[in-house]
Design a protein around this motif. Structure first.
Motif, short mmCIF file in Angstrom:
data_model
loop_
_atom_site.label_atom_id
_atom_site.label_comp_id
_atom_site.label_asym_id
_atom_site.label_seq_id
_atom_site.Cartn_x
_atom_site.Cartn_y
_atom_site.Cartn_z
N THR A 280 8.03 -23.04 23.99
CA THR A 280 9.05 -22.38 23.16
C THR A 280 10.37 -23.15 23.25
OG1 THR A 280 9.73 -20.89 24.96
CG2 THR A 280 8.07 -20.06 23.44
N ARG A 281 10.75 -23.61 24.45
CA ARG A 281 12.05 -24.29 24.64
C ARG A 281 12.04 -25.69 24.03
NH1 ARG A 281 12.38 -19.32 24.99
NH2 ARG A 281 14.12 -18.48 26.20
N ALA A 282 10.89 -26.30 23.87
CA ALA A 282 10.84 -27.64 23.26
C ALA A 282 10.74 -27.55 21.74
CB ALA A 282 9.67 -28.43 23.82
N GLY A 283 10.75 -26.33 21.17
CA GLY A 283 10.88 -26.21 19.72
C GLY A 283 9.60 -25.98 18.96
N ALA A 284 8.63 -25.26 19.55
CA ALA A 284 7.42 -24.92 18.78
C ALA A 284 7.79 -23.98 17.64
CB ALA A 284 6.40 -24.26 19.69
N GLY A 285 7.04 -24.06 16.52
CA GLY A 285 7.22 -23.06 15.47
C GLY A 285 6.84 -21.69 16.00
N MET A 286 5.76 -21.66 16.77
CA MET A 286 5.29 -20.41 17.36
C MET A 286 4.35 -20.76 18.51
SD MET A 286 3.47 -17.39 15.23
CE MET A 286 1.93 -16.76 15.81
N VAL A 287 4.32 -19.88 19.52
CA VAL A 287 3.42 -20.10 20.65
C VAL A 287 2.51 -18.88 20.78
CG1 VAL A 287 3.25 -20.50 23.15
CG2 VAL A 287 5.16 -21.48 21.85
N ARG A 288 1.20 -19.13 20.82
CA ARG A 288 0.24 -18.06 21.12
C ARG A 288 -0.24 -18.24 22.55
NH1 ARG A 288 -1.48 -15.62 16.46
NH2 ARG A 288 -1.52 -16.91 14.59
N TYR A 289 -0.47 -17.14 23.24
CA TYR A 289 -1.00 -17.22 24.59
C TYR A 289 -2.31 -16.45 24.70
CZ TYR A 289 -1.87 -16.69 29.50
OH TYR A 289 -2.50 -16.73 30.71
N LEU A 290 -3.29 -17.09 25.33
CA LEU A 290 -4.58 -16.44 25.58
C LEU A 290 -4.84 -16.37 27.07
CD1 LEU A 290 -7.22 -17.91 23.07
CD2 LEU A 290 -6.09 -15.68 23.04
N GLY A 291 -5.03 -15.18 27.60
CA GLY A 291 -5.32 -15.04 29.03
C GLY A 291 -5.48 -13.59 29.40
N PRO A 292 -5.80 -13.34 30.69
CA PRO A 292 -6.00 -11.96 31.15
C PRO A 292 -4.71 -11.14 31.08
CG PRO A 292 -6.73 -13.57 32.81
CD PRO A 292 -6.03 -14.32 31.74
N ALA A 293 -4.84 -9.86 31.34
CA ALA A 293 -3.72 -8.93 31.14
C ALA A 293 -2.49 -9.29 31.98
CB ALA A 293 -4.19 -7.50 31.46
N ARG A 294 -2.72 -9.66 33.26
CA ARG A 294 -1.56 -9.83 34.14
C ARG A 294 -0.66 -11.00 33.70
NH1 ARG A 294 -1.17 -11.57 39.53
NH2 ARG A 294 0.83 -10.86 40.36
N ARG A 300 4.94 -12.20 28.34
CA ARG A 300 5.69 -11.40 27.34
C ARG A 300 7.02 -10.93 27.90
NH1 ARG A 300 1.36 -7.31 24.82
NH2 ARG A 300 2.98 -6.93 23.30
N ALA A 301 7.02 -10.59 29.19
CA ALA A 301 8.26 -10.11 29.79
C ALA A 301 9.30 -11.23 29.85
CB ALA A 301 7.98 -9.58 31.19
N ARG A 302 8.83 -12.44 30.11
CA ARG A 302 9.76 -13.57 30.27
C ARG A 302 10.15 -14.18 28.94
NH1 ARG A 302 13.29 -16.31 31.60
NH2 ARG A 302 13.44 -17.94 33.17
N TRP A 303 9.18 -14.29 28.02
CA TRP A 303 9.40 -14.96 26.72
C TRP A 303 8.93 -14.02 25.61
CZ3 TRP A 303 11.90 -18.70 28.94
CH2 TRP A 303 11.39 -19.41 30.02
N PRO A 304 9.77 -13.12 25.14
CA PRO A 304 9.32 -12.14 24.15
C PRO A 304 8.82 -12.77 22.86
CG PRO A 304 11.70 -11.94 24.61
CD PRO A 304 11.16 -12.94 25.57
N GLU A 305 9.23 -14.01 22.60
CA GLU A 305 8.83 -14.66 21.34
C GLU A 305 7.38 -15.16 21.36
OE1 GLU A 305 11.11 -15.43 23.52
OE2 GLU A 305 11.65 -17.52 23.60
N VAL A 306 6.74 -15.20 22.53
CA VAL A 306 5.35 -15.67 22.59
C VAL A 306 4.42 -14.57 22.08
CG1 VAL A 306 3.47 -16.41 24.13
CG2 VAL A 306 5.81 -17.25 24.50
#
Ligand SMILES: NC(=O)C1=CN([C@@H]2O[C@H](COP(=O)(O)OP(=O)(O)OC[C@H]3O[C@@H](n4cnc5c(N)ncnc54)[C@H](O)[C@@H]3O)[C@@H](O)[C@H]2O)[C@@H](O)CC1
Ligand SMILES: Nc1ncnc2c1ncn2[C@@H]1O[C@H](COP(=O)(O)OP(=O)(O)O)[C@@H](O)[C@H]1O
Ligand SMILES: [K+]
Length: 513
Positions: A280-294, A300-306
């Motif tokens: 996100t800080r290097a300028g992505a149009g959008m970042v998707r994250y795939l992983g377990p709940a934790r 999401r708590a740290r980077w609401p835009e992901v």
């Protein structure tokens, strides 16, 4: 940009230019020695306050590299420096010797040079000029040359290498084994190297690149067309800025590139936060994250835009902090690898990439691998050519190239100097090997590689060639590390935080293409 060309290419380019000059190669030697004398003069002023009266020792081998040193010594002697040539061979470049003697320089023949008189001269020198071996040298100093290099290593003089630090492997950057002490050294460690006409690969390739010091490329009139594409190159800030993707008035988040990240897991949650944060800080149009709940909750708590969960992406970043035994993340990695999009494959996803290639389960997109030396050794083992981490560190280019050729992927081998190696031999139209050293040793800290993966992912998603994405990402990661460190310790999160300001400074004032 520093470009490095192989010795045989340089020789052909020198001969082509010399053929059109009345004095032929002698004119090129004169140009080379004038440039060398200028740099040595600057070093003398720095060390001794002035050129006049400064003590210069020339280490002189039997070839033209020694001739450059002798002619430069003559120019410095004419300006009042006290110049002593120590001959490492029974005979040396005759015109150079004559010029030095005419200018009032002192010459010690091999016996005296190898004995007490030579040691005394080195001990009293302000600047030592290494003209033992150049592009005609075989790696590894022996005999008197090794004795002289040992005396220099034990002394305190500033060392200026002519063309290359003598004794290193000019083409591969390998450093010969052997003790370095007052009695002997297999190669020279320089503070400055004056590269003549163009840099040589040893100046950019680890481990020898660490022996070159500051590299000054001195023009001697070689023609770019004769030199052709470099074997190795290092991008400077302006090169990075000119190639960095920028949004235009018609851009949207999708056209800028969506980066998908499969990183971390139930145990290693930090990698997920760092890789997505870097993207996100290097300028992505959008970042998707795939992983377990934790880790998803932490991201999401740290980077609401992901954006969590599956969806279309323009490039995948796979593997930072992923445990190869994590089945859930393993499924995400395999599914991503099967897509026809660029994949940046790091750490825990490297074994899955090898398996996918063997199973024909990698999609059509290009692939960039981000191993450190230990991971590359393991990868090569999996590919059927086992080796140790030490082997990779001794000959990094050779091993990275082997992995690139075996996988068809671009290999980015991380380290103090990072190499980006495309598959296939260098040649017309080929992308050269890139060598970047923009960072600080403080970047050798946990999580630093996760940040690099996120930055590189942005560039891959923006559609850059993966060799460019790797080199640009490495450069910016290094610059952000240096900014975050400011000479002291850093933590990986601080590198993420430094990215926007580093990129803003870099992109400022560079015209958009
Ligand atoms: N050819 C040209 O037009 C120019 C050449 N230049 C200089 O010339 C250099 C190349 O000169 P040369 O081709 O003479 O090569 P070198 O000066 O590297 O010397 C090669 C000689 O050293 C011997 N030698 C090689 N490896 C050795 C080792 N490990 N131990 C002991 N002896 C060894 C070889 O038998 C040969 O006689 C360049 O690096 C550069 O400094 C510059 O002056 C620019 C112009
Ligand atoms: N001595 C060094 N000088 C500069 N950069 C370094 C040095 N050692 C490592 N790095 C960089 O730090 C990062 C470390 O990545 P990596 O080994 O994957 O760490 P991690 O897996 O903990 O994130 C890489 O980008 C590497 O190039
Ligand atoms: K040299």
């Amino acid at each position: 940009m520093i470009r490095a060309h192989a010795a045989d290419v340089v020789r052909t380019a020198e001969e082509a230019v010399a053929a059109g000059l009345p004095d032929g190669l002698a004119t090129l030697v004169a140009r080379a020695s004038a440039a060398l004398a200028r740099v040595v003069g600057q070093e003398l002023r720095d060390v001794a306050g002035r050129v006049y009266g400064g003590a210069v020792v020339l280490l002189v081998g039997g070839g033209t590299n020694g001739g450059d040193a002798l002619h430069a010594g003559a120019l410095l002697a004419a300006r009042g420096a006290a110049v002593t040539a120590l001959l490492a061979t029974p005979s040396a470049h005759a015109p150079g010797l004559a010029a030095l003697r005419r200018a009032g320089g002192r010459v010690l023949a091999e016996d005296a040079a190898a004995g007490a008189a030579g040691r005394a001269a080195v001990g009293a020198a302000d600047v030592v000029v290494d003209g033992l071996l150049g592009t005609g040298g075989r790696p590894g100093l022996r005999g008197t040359a090794a004795v002289l290099a040992g005396a220099v290593a034990a002394g305190g003089a500033r060392v200026v290498a002519v063309d290359v630090p003598s004794g290193t492997d000019v083409g591969t950057g390998a450093v010969p084994a052997g003790p370095v002490d007052a009695g002997s050294a297999p190669c020279v460690r320089a503070d400055v190297t004056v590269a003549l006409g163009t840099a040589k690969p040893t100046l950019l390739l680890p481990p020898a690149s660490a022996l070159a010091g500051r590299v000054v490329v001195a023009g001697i009139g070689l023609r770019p067309d004769d030199l052709g594409a470099p074997a190795v190159e290092r991008l400077g800030a302006a090169d990075v800025a000119a190639r960095w993707p920028r949004p235009t008035g018609t851009s949207d988040k999708y056209s800028r590139g969506v980066v998908g990240v499969v990183a971390g897991g139930a145990t290693y949650t930090g990698a997920a936060v760092l890789a997505t944060g870097a993207a996100t800080r290097a300028g992505a149009g959008m970042v998707r994250y795939l992983g377990p709940a934790r880790p998803t909750d932490l991201v999401r708590a740290r980077w609401p835009e992901v954006v969590p969960g599956p969806g279309r992406v323009q490039a995948w970043v796979l593997g930072p902090g992923v445990d190869p035994d994590d089945e859930e993340q393993g499924d995400h990695v395999r599914a991503a690898l099967a897509e026809d999009v660029p994949c940046v494959v790091d750490a825990g996803a490297l074994p899955a990439l090898v398996t996918a290639l063997a199973d024909g389960a990698r999609g059509d997109g290009p692939t960039l691998l981000l191993p450190h030396a230990g991971e590359l050794a393991r990868l090569l083992g999996q590919l059927g050519t086992p080796c140790g981490r030490d082997d990779v560190e001794a000959r990094p280019l050779e091993h990275a190239r082997r992995a690139a050729d075996a996988t068809g992927a671009v290999v980015l081998l991380k380290g103090g100097t990072t190499l980006v190696v495309p598959p296939g031999r260098a040649g017309a139209g080929a992308v050269p090997v890139r060598s970047q050293a923009d960072g600080t040793p403080w970047l050798a800290t946990a999580g630093s590689g996760d940040v690099l993966a996120g930055v590189v992912g942005v560039l891959a998603a923006a559609g850059l060639d993966l060799a460019d994405a790797g080199a640009l990402g490495t450069a910016v990661h290094g610059l952000a590390g240096s900014a975050a460190s400011a000479g002291g310790p850093l933590h990986a999160e601080a590198v993420v935080a430094a990215l926007p300001e580093v990129l803003t400074a870099l992109l400022e004032d560079v015209p958009t293409g």
